[in-house]
Design a protein around this motif. Structure first.
Motif, PDB file in Angstrom:
ATOM      1  N   ASP A   1      26.229  31.284  40.154  1.00 14.84           N
ATOM      2  CA  ASP A   1      26.603  32.479  39.390  1.00 14.84           C
ATOM      3  C   ASP A   1      25.751  32.708  38.139  1.00 14.84           C
ATOM      4  O   ASP A   1      25.362  33.836  37.858  1.00 14.84           O
ATOM      5  CB  ASP A   1      28.072  32.424  38.972  1.00 14.84           C
TER       6      ASP A   1
ATOM      7  N   SER B   1      31.274  34.592  42.345  1.00 17.45           N
ATOM      8  CA  SER B   1      32.511  33.915  42.706  1.00 17.45           C
ATOM      9  C   SER B   1      33.413  33.697  41.495  1.00 17.45           C
ATOM     10  O   SER B   1      34.624  33.611  41.631  1.00 17.45           O
ATOM     11  CB  SER B   1      32.214  32.568  43.377  1.00 17.45           C
ATOM     12  N   GLY B   2      32.841  33.617  40.306  1.00 16.57           N
ATOM     13  CA  GLY B   2      33.625  33.386  39.103  1.00 16.57           C
ATOM     14  C   GLY B   2      34.332  34.648  38.638  1.00 16.57           C
ATOM     15  O   GLY B   2      33.942  35.764  38.968  1.00 16.57           O
ATOM     16  N   SER B   3      35.372  34.457  37.845  1.00 24.00           N
ATOM     17  CA  SER B   3      36.140  35.606  37.360  1.00 24.00           C
ATOM     18  C   SER B   3      35.591  36.167  36.057  1.00 24.00           C
ATOM     19  O   SER B   3      35.905  37.291  35.696  1.00 24.00           O
ATOM     20  CB  SER B   3      37.607  35.209  37.164  1.00 24.00           C
ATOM     21  N   ARG B   4      34.748  35.388  35.342  1.00 29.10           N
ATOM     22  CA  ARG B   4      34.174  35.864  34.087  1.00 29.10           C
ATOM     23  C   ARG B   4      32.660  35.846  34.178  1.00 29.10           C
ATOM     24  O   ARG B   4      32.070  34.895  34.704  1.00 29.10           O
ATOM     25  CB  ARG B   4      34.643  34.987  32.940  1.00 29.10           C
TER      26      ARG B   4
ATOM     27  N   GLN C   1      27.099  39.317  44.458  1.00 28.46           N
ATOM     28  CA  GLN C   1      28.516  38.967  44.592  1.00 28.46           C
ATOM     29  C   GLN C   1      28.756  37.652  43.859  1.00 28.46           C
ATOM     30  O   GLN C   1      28.206  36.618  44.216  1.00 28.46           O
ATOM     31  CB  GLN C   1      28.878  38.830  46.063  1.00 28.46           C
TER      32      GLN C   1
END
Length: 99
Positions: free
Chosen positions: A17, A63-66, A61
Protein backbone atom coordinates in the motif's frame (compact mmCIF):
# COMPACT_ATOMS: atom_id res chain seq x y z
CA UNK A 1 -1.06 -5.38 0.21
CA UNK A 2 -2.67 -3.34 -2.54
CA UNK A 3 -3.23 -4.15 -6.19
CA UNK A 4 -2.44 -2.25 -9.38
CA UNK A 5 -4.91 -3.29 -12.08
CA UNK A 6 -3.68 -2.36 -15.56
CA UNK A 7 -5.28 -2.59 -18.98
CA UNK A 8 -8.68 -3.63 -20.27
CA UNK A 9 -7.92 -7.28 -19.54
CA UNK A 10 -7.28 -6.45 -15.89
CA UNK A 11 -3.66 -7.57 -15.45
CA UNK A 12 -2.98 -7.31 -11.70
CA UNK A 13 0.19 -6.59 -9.76
CA UNK A 14 0.40 -6.94 -5.97
CA UNK A 15 2.11 -3.89 -4.50
CA UNK A 16 2.42 -2.85 -0.86
CA UNK A 17 0.00 0.00 0.00
CA UNK A 18 2.69 2.57 0.89
CA UNK A 19 4.54 2.08 -2.39
CA UNK A 20 1.26 1.96 -4.32
CA UNK A 21 0.24 5.35 -2.89
CA UNK A 22 3.48 6.88 -4.12
CA UNK A 23 3.20 5.21 -7.52
CA UNK A 24 -0.34 6.59 -7.84
CA UNK A 25 1.00 10.14 -7.43
CA UNK A 26 3.73 9.53 -10.03
CA UNK A 27 1.38 7.84 -12.52
CA UNK A 28 -1.22 10.59 -12.08
CA UNK A 29 1.30 13.37 -12.67
CA UNK A 30 2.94 11.74 -15.69
CA UNK A 31 -0.35 10.80 -17.35
CA UNK A 32 -1.95 14.17 -16.63
CA UNK A 33 0.90 15.67 -18.66
CA UNK A 34 0.27 13.08 -21.39
CA UNK A 35 3.73 11.57 -20.77
CA UNK A 36 3.66 7.79 -21.23
CA UNK A 37 6.50 5.85 -19.61
CA UNK A 38 7.82 2.35 -18.95
CA UNK A 39 7.27 0.89 -15.46
CA UNK A 40 9.51 -1.94 -14.27
CA UNK A 41 8.86 -4.02 -11.16
CA UNK A 42 10.50 -7.10 -9.69
CA UNK A 43 8.07 -9.69 -8.30
CA UNK A 44 8.18 -13.27 -7.03
CA UNK A 45 7.38 -14.53 -10.52
CA UNK A 46 10.17 -12.46 -12.12
CA UNK A 47 10.44 -8.93 -13.44
CA UNK A 48 7.73 -7.27 -15.45
CA UNK A 49 7.75 -4.14 -17.58
CA UNK A 50 4.58 -2.26 -18.48
CA UNK A 51 4.15 0.59 -20.94
CA UNK A 52 1.98 3.10 -19.06
CA UNK A 53 -0.12 5.22 -21.40
CA UNK A 54 -3.03 7.63 -20.81
CA UNK A 55 -5.34 5.56 -23.03
CA UNK A 56 -4.97 2.43 -20.89
CA UNK A 57 -7.24 2.03 -17.83
CA UNK A 58 -5.51 1.83 -14.45
CA UNK A 59 -7.00 1.03 -11.03
CA UNK A 60 -5.16 1.46 -7.73
CA UNK A 61 -6.79 -0.76 -5.11
CA UNK A 62 -5.63 -0.34 -1.52
CA UNK A 63 -6.18 -2.88 1.23
CA UNK A 64 -5.71 -0.51 4.17
CA UNK A 65 -8.46 1.70 5.51
CA UNK A 66 -6.27 4.82 5.87
CA UNK A 67 -4.13 6.37 3.15
CA UNK A 68 -0.37 6.33 3.79
CA UNK A 69 1.40 9.66 4.25
CA UNK A 70 3.26 10.77 1.14
CA UNK A 71 7.02 11.28 1.20
CA UNK A 72 7.51 14.14 -1.26
CA UNK A 73 11.22 13.42 -1.65
CA UNK A 74 10.41 9.85 -2.74
CA UNK A 75 7.78 11.08 -5.20
CA UNK A 76 10.26 13.54 -6.72
CA UNK A 77 12.89 10.81 -7.07
CA UNK A 78 10.38 8.41 -8.64
CA UNK A 79 9.26 11.17 -11.04
CA UNK A 80 12.86 11.61 -12.18
CA UNK A 81 13.15 7.84 -12.66
CA UNK A 82 9.94 7.76 -14.71
CA UNK A 83 11.23 10.52 -16.98
CA UNK A 84 14.58 8.81 -17.58
CA UNK A 85 15.62 6.67 -20.52
CA UNK A 86 15.11 3.42 -18.59
CA UNK A 87 11.68 4.27 -17.22
CA UNK A 88 10.33 3.98 -13.70
CA UNK A 89 12.11 1.50 -11.48
CA UNK A 90 11.14 1.37 -7.82
CA UNK A 91 13.91 2.64 -5.61
CA UNK A 92 14.01 2.49 -1.80
CA UNK A 93 12.23 5.21 0.11
CA UNK A 94 14.52 7.95 1.45
CA UNK A 95 14.62 8.28 5.24
CA UNK A 96 12.95 11.69 5.48
CA UNK A 97 9.17 11.47 5.16
CA UNK A 98 7.67 14.89 4.41
CA UNK A 99 3.91 15.14 4.35
Amino acid sequence: MGVLVYGSQGRTFDIEDRLLAHLRVVFMNKLRRNEPFMFHRAADAGTYSVWVHPAVPIVFQFSGSRPPTINRQWVETLMIEAGGANGLRVIPEPASADV
